[in-house]
Design a protein around this motif. Structure first.
Motif, PDB file in Angstrom:
ATOM      1  N   LYS A 124      -1.710  -1.541 -14.714  1.00 40.35           N
ATOM      2  CA  LYS A 124      -0.709  -1.112 -13.737  1.00 40.35           C
ATOM      3  C   LYS A 124      -0.645  -2.042 -12.531  1.00 40.35           C
ATOM      4  O   LYS A 124       0.104  -1.779 -11.593  1.00 40.35           O
TER       5      LYS A 124
ATOM      6  N   GLU B 110       0.840  -1.197   0.000  1.00 46.02           N
ATOM      7  CA  GLU B 110       0.000   0.000   0.000  1.00 46.02           C
ATOM      8  C   GLU B 110       0.875   1.247   0.000  1.00 46.02           C
ATOM      9  O   GLU B 110       1.985   1.243   0.532  1.00 46.02           O
TER      10      GLU B 110
ATOM     11  N   LYS C   4      -9.633  -0.053  -9.926  1.00 53.09           N
ATOM     12  CA  LYS C   4      -8.377  -0.733 -10.220  1.00 53.09           C
ATOM     13  C   LYS C   4      -7.991  -0.509 -11.662  1.00 53.09           C
ATOM     14  O   LYS C   4      -8.820  -0.206 -12.523  1.00 53.09           O
TER      15      LYS C   4
ATOM     16  N   THR D 244      -2.611  -2.365 -10.154  1.00 52.71           N
ATOM     17  CA  THR D 244      -2.824  -1.500  -8.996  1.00 52.71           C
ATOM     18  C   THR D 244      -4.311  -1.282  -8.741  1.00 52.71           C
ATOM     19  O   THR D 244      -5.079  -1.074  -9.682  1.00 52.71           O
TER      20      THR D 244
ATOM     21  N   GLN E   3     -10.102   5.751  -3.272  1.00 50.43           N
ATOM     22  CA  GLN E   3     -10.253   7.205  -3.213  1.00 50.43           C
ATOM     23  C   GLN E   3     -11.101   7.536  -1.994  1.00 50.43           C
ATOM     24  O   GLN E   3     -12.231   7.043  -1.873  1.00 50.43           O
TER      25      GLN E   3
ATOM     26  N   THR F 132      -5.826   9.366  -1.690  1.00 54.39           N
ATOM     27  CA  THR F 132      -5.983   8.180  -2.523  1.00 54.39           C
ATOM     28  C   THR F 132      -4.928   7.167  -2.136  1.00 54.39           C
ATOM     29  O   THR F 132      -3.728   7.450  -2.207  1.00 54.39           O
TER      30      THR F 132
ATOM     31  N   TYR G   3      -7.036   1.008  -6.169  1.00 50.31           N
ATOM     32  CA  TYR G   3      -7.048   2.302  -5.508  1.00 50.31           C
ATOM     33  C   TYR G   3      -8.236   2.400  -4.553  1.00 50.31           C
ATOM     34  O   TYR G   3      -9.267   1.758  -4.742  1.00 50.31           O
TER      35      TYR G   3
ATOM     36  N   GLY H 159       0.394   5.910  -0.214  1.00 56.92           N
ATOM     37  CA  GLY H 159      -0.510   7.048  -0.286  1.00 56.92           C
ATOM     38  C   GLY H 159      -1.112   7.473   1.034  1.00 56.92           C
ATOM     39  O   GLY H 159      -1.881   8.427   1.093  1.00 56.92           O
TER      40      GLY H 159
ATOM     41  N   SER I  97      -3.082   3.560  -2.830  1.00 61.47           N
ATOM     42  CA  SER I  97      -2.791   2.651  -3.928  1.00 61.47           C
ATOM     43  C   SER I  97      -2.342   1.316  -3.368  1.00 61.47           C
ATOM     44  O   SER I  97      -1.702   1.260  -2.313  1.00 61.47           O
ATOM     45  N   CYS I  98      -2.660   0.278  -4.082  1.00 63.46           N
ATOM     46  CA  CYS I  98      -2.243  -1.080  -3.711  1.00 63.46           C
ATOM     47  C   CYS I  98      -1.626  -1.707  -4.953  1.00 63.46           C
ATOM     48  O   CYS I  98      -2.346  -2.041  -5.903  1.00 63.46           O
ATOM     49  N   THR I  99      -0.328  -1.862  -4.935  1.00 64.35           N
ATOM     50  CA  THR I  99       0.373  -2.440  -6.079  1.00 64.35           C
ATOM     51  C   THR I  99       0.619  -3.921  -5.820  1.00 64.35           C
ATOM     52  O   THR I  99       1.131  -4.300  -4.759  1.00 64.35           O
TER      53      THR I  99
ATOM     54  N   CYS J  43      -4.710  -3.464   2.184  1.00 62.18           N
ATOM     55  CA  CYS J  43      -5.136  -4.012   0.908  1.00 62.18           C
ATOM     56  C   CYS J  43      -5.025  -5.526   1.004  1.00 62.18           C
ATOM     57  O   CYS J  43      -4.065  -6.051   1.577  1.00 62.18           O
TER      58      CYS J  43
END
Length: 125
Positions: A78, A6, A74, A80, A84, A19, A82, A8, A21-23, A98
């Protein structure tokens, strides 16, 4: 091995936005359902926020306290997902996690096999 990270998180004033993010790496992102949970100091268990399915990007929200303010999405290109978060409130302060699983959709944390380390979100003036 599927890994999630995670990013952000941080400090934001009440009424502000963030926001997360989860990559995802090490797995086929397009076959995973991704969910966001959060855990506060007061609660022992992680609280479900939302999940988004791998089939058609359908999203499920099961938390009245964030409904209408938080949006999950998502980007398969990427790898990823998200979250928000708008109109943040002090009670949104928590560690946000995440999670991912090879399932269709679930609000249960027990259905998710893969978890990120968490990101701290603090809402304070």
């Amino acid at each position: 091995q599927v890994q999630l990270v995670e990013s952000g998180g941080g400090l934001v004033q009440p009424g502000g936005s963030l926001t997360l993010s989860c990559t995802v790496s090490g797995g086929s992102f397009s076959t995973l359902t991704v969910a966001w949970f959060r855990q506060t100091v007061e609660k022992e268990e992680q609280e479900f926020i939302a999940c988004i399915g791998y089939r058609n990007n359908r999203a499920v929200y099961d938390n009245d306290s964030v409904r209408g303010r938080f949006t999950i999405s998502k980007d398969n290109d990427k790898n990823t997902a998200y979250l928000q978060m708008d109109n943040l409130k002090p009670e949104d302060t928590a560690v946000y996690y995440c999670a991912a699983g090879r399932i269709y959709m679930s609000i249960s944390r027990y259905q998710y096999n893969f978890w990120g380390p968490g990101a701290q979100v603090t809402v304070s003036s």
